[in-house]
Design a protein around this motif. Sequence first.
Motif, PDB file in Angstrom:
ATOM      1  N   PRO A  73      34.958  64.248  76.417  1.00 43.78           N
ATOM      2  CA  PRO A  73      35.993  64.114  77.448  1.00 43.78           C
ATOM      3  C   PRO A  73      37.017  65.249  77.417  1.00 43.78           C
ATOM      4  CG  PRO A  73      35.592  62.016  76.352  1.00 43.78           C
ATOM      5  CD  PRO A  73      34.867  63.058  75.558  1.00 43.78           C
ATOM      6  N   ASP A  74      37.346  65.754  76.214  1.00 43.66           N
ATOM      7  CA  ASP A  74      38.339  66.822  76.085  1.00 43.66           C
ATOM      8  C   ASP A  74      37.665  68.194  76.121  1.00 43.66           C
ATOM      9  OD1 ASP A  74      37.024  66.410  73.679  1.00 43.66           O
ATOM     10  OD2 ASP A  74      38.743  66.978  72.445  1.00 43.66           O
ATOM     11  N   TYR A  75      36.769  68.373  77.042  1.00 42.20           N
ATOM     12  CA  TYR A  75      35.932  69.577  77.123  1.00 42.20           C
ATOM     13  C   TYR A  75      36.745  70.802  77.509  1.00 42.20           C
ATOM     14  CZ  TYR A  75      31.969  72.495  78.664  1.00 42.20           C
ATOM     15  OH  TYR A  75      31.050  73.493  78.831  1.00 42.20           O
ATOM     16  N   ASN A  76      36.732  71.804  76.633  1.00 44.00           N
ATOM     17  CA  ASN A  76      37.372  73.093  76.896  1.00 44.00           C
ATOM     18  C   ASN A  76      36.390  74.174  76.452  1.00 44.00           C
ATOM     19  OD1 ASN A  76      38.803  75.554  76.664  1.00 44.00           O
ATOM     20  ND2 ASN A  76      40.742  74.470  76.418  1.00 44.00           N
ATOM     21  N   PRO A  77      35.571  74.673  77.377  1.00 43.11           N
ATOM     22  CA  PRO A  77      34.478  75.576  76.983  1.00 43.11           C
ATOM     23  C   PRO A  77      34.939  76.838  76.259  1.00 43.11           C
ATOM     24  CG  PRO A  77      34.759  75.566  79.367  1.00 43.11           C
ATOM     25  CD  PRO A  77      35.581  74.448  78.834  1.00 43.11           C
ATOM     26  N   VAL A  78      36.079  77.395  76.631  1.00 41.22           N
ATOM     27  CA  VAL A  78      36.556  78.613  75.978  1.00 41.22           C
ATOM     28  C   VAL A  78      36.935  78.344  74.529  1.00 41.22           C
ATOM     29  CG1 VAL A  78      38.353  80.386  75.966  1.00 41.22           C
ATOM     30  CG2 VAL A  78      37.281  79.711  78.127  1.00 41.22           C
ATOM     31  N   SER A  79      37.656  77.260  74.310  1.00 41.22           N
ATOM     32  CA  SER A  79      38.041  76.887  72.947  1.00 41.22           C
ATOM     33  C   SER A  79      36.811  76.609  72.095  1.00 41.22           C
ATOM     34  CB  SER A  79      38.946  75.658  72.990  1.00 41.22           C
ATOM     35  OG  SER A  79      39.238  75.201  71.688  1.00 41.22           O
ATOM     36  N   ILE A  80      35.864  75.890  72.662  1.00 38.44           N
ATOM     37  CA  ILE A  80      34.625  75.563  71.952  1.00 38.44           C
ATOM     38  C   ILE A  80      33.840  76.835  71.636  1.00 38.44           C
ATOM     39  CG2 ILE A  80      32.362  74.451  72.201  1.00 38.44           C
ATOM     40  CD1 ILE A  80      33.881  72.335  73.968  1.00 38.44           C
ATOM     41  N   ALA A  81      33.736  77.719  72.618  1.00 40.09           N
ATOM     42  CA  ALA A  81      32.968  78.953  72.440  1.00 40.09           C
ATOM     43  C   ALA A  81      33.567  79.843  71.356  1.00 40.09           C
ATOM     44  CB  ALA A  81      32.887  79.715  73.760  1.00 40.09           C
TER      45      ALA A  81
END
Length: 257
Positions: free
Chosen positions: A61-69
């Motif tokens: 739910p707290d999806y942040n692709p840049v942070s994850i990447a």
Amino acid sequence: MNPILHKIVETKHSEINESRGKVLPDRTIPIRDWKSHLKTTSISVIAECKKGSPSAGVIRPDYNPVSIATEYESSGAGAISVLTDKSYFYGSLSDLQSVANKVSVPVIRKDFILDPIQIDEAYAYGASAILLIVRILSPEQLKLLHEHATRLGLAVLVETHNQKEVDIALDMGANTIGINTRDLDTFQIHKNLIEQIAPKLDSSIIRVAESGIESFEDWQKYKGMIDSMLVGTFFMKSKNIPADFLALLNGKTANRN
């Protein structure tokens, strides 16, 4: 074809028609070399950014692709996969562009690619590679799309699920072959598929294991058979990606709480 997969493909055709005539942005970043990041002395990781899927719903739910990447890159990922399908996987081309602008490893557009315009989009939004799925393409379509991507300088991960599909990919000239243990018709995982198919592939091929990898033990048995593993859901369920990334690679118990 599975009804869900059939619906996804139908939706994709509608999206493609809507995309025709749209002006694409100028590419602003270099293409990252795919082979040097994935064909290494150890098994590399293609770490995936995806908010959810048709079978699992919203996974993060707290999806942040840049942070994850950025966490993936600092953890040692060889490449990053970004889901761009908006209707079923909650992704977007802007996710792809944001990630590609932030990291220095290759980024692959993962989507249901059926038309050259989607490859043009991948290029414009910063991808260094694309995914082509044999299951949803005729051999003629596969060859056309593969050639189009190659002309643009993009690498192509050709996804297969059985020996027949592998043979189609090889006949077409694929040099990166993904073996997806998830059957797209039933969504069931067949982990033995890697051991059945990968050893038959020439070592010059970049061999990628896809789906169902959730532990050190899952991929250890593939050593010597594959060059890379694509891991998504395992990381998307993680509350500490760097810790779980390390745990996946070295066998220590991951903190899943």
